[in-house]
Design a protein around this motif. Structure first.
Motif, PDB file in Angstrom:
ATOM      1  N   GLN A  12       0.924  -1.121   0.054  1.00  0.00           N
ATOM      2  CA  GLN A  12       0.038  -0.021   0.182  1.00  0.00           C
ATOM      3  C   GLN A  12       1.022   1.260   0.006  1.00  0.00           C
ATOM      4  O   GLN A  12       0.694   2.040  -0.472  1.00  0.00           O
ATOM      5  CB  GLN A  12      -0.978   0.036   1.191  1.00  0.00           C
ATOM      6  CG  GLN A  12      -1.751   1.148   1.158  1.00  0.00           C
ATOM      7  CD  GLN A  12      -2.842   1.233   2.205  1.00  0.00           C
ATOM      8  OE1 GLN A  12      -2.825   0.530   3.417  1.00  0.00           O
ATOM      9  NE2 GLN A  12      -3.794   2.117   2.356  1.00  0.00           N
ATOM     10  N   LYS A  15       2.397   1.463  -3.547  1.00  0.00           N
ATOM     11  CA  LYS A  15       1.384   2.053  -4.433  1.00  0.00           C
ATOM     12  C   LYS A  15       1.243   3.395  -4.170  1.00  0.00           C
ATOM     13  O   LYS A  15       0.792   4.251  -5.253  1.00  0.00           O
ATOM     14  CB  LYS A  15       0.056   1.268  -4.134  1.00  0.00           C
ATOM     15  CG  LYS A  15      -0.990   1.486  -4.908  1.00  0.00           C
ATOM     16  CD  LYS A  15      -2.533   0.923  -4.505  1.00  0.00           C
ATOM     17  CE  LYS A  15      -3.623   1.701  -5.336  1.00  0.00           C
ATOM     18  NZ  LYS A  15      -4.256   2.319  -4.142  1.00  0.00           N
ATOM     19  N   THR A  19       1.633   6.402  -6.937  1.00  0.00           N
ATOM     20  CA  THR A  19       0.466   7.280  -7.385  1.00  0.00           C
ATOM     21  C   THR A  19       0.982   8.686  -7.199  1.00  0.00           C
ATOM     22  O   THR A  19       0.498   9.524  -8.039  1.00  0.00           O
ATOM     23  CB  THR A  19      -0.820   6.666  -6.617  1.00  0.00           C
ATOM     24  OG1 THR A  19      -0.943   5.342  -6.837  1.00  0.00           O
ATOM     25  CG2 THR A  19      -1.940   7.484  -7.062  1.00  0.00           C
ATOM     26  N   ASP A  38      -2.661   7.038   0.446  1.00  0.00           N
ATOM     27  CA  ASP A  38      -2.149   5.618   0.640  1.00  0.00           C
ATOM     28  C   ASP A  38      -0.743   5.342   1.214  1.00  0.00           C
ATOM     29  O   ASP A  38      -0.596   4.539   1.824  1.00  0.00           O
ATOM     30  CB  ASP A  38      -2.177   5.143  -0.656  1.00  0.00           C
ATOM     31  CG  ASP A  38      -3.447   4.567  -1.340  1.00  0.00           C
ATOM     32  OD1 ASP A  38      -4.390   4.525  -0.470  1.00  0.00           O
ATOM     33  OD2 ASP A  38      -3.629   4.162  -2.542  1.00  0.00           O
TER      34      ASP A  38
END
Length: 59
Positions: A12, A15, A19, A38
């Protein structure tokens, strides 16, 4: 804590970093915000897991 939870938290955070970087490169504020959320969430979960493990080892 199982290794699956640890892996999920690290994934997470990764990611989120990806992002956030994509949002920064495309100047997309929404993606930046999602990525930051996140990343921070994953890092906090990792910290909580580390604290729990440290407490368990002491007692």
């Amino acid at each position: 804590m199982s290794s699956a939870h640890s892996f999920r938290n690290k994934a997470q955070a990764l990611k989120g970093r990806i992002t956030e970087r994509i949002g920064r490169n495309t100047r997309n504020k929404r993606l930046q915000r999602e990525g930051r959320t996140d990343r921070v969430s994953g890092n906090l979960k990792q910290s909580g897991t580390k604290a729990k493990d440290a407490f368990r080892r002491e007692h």
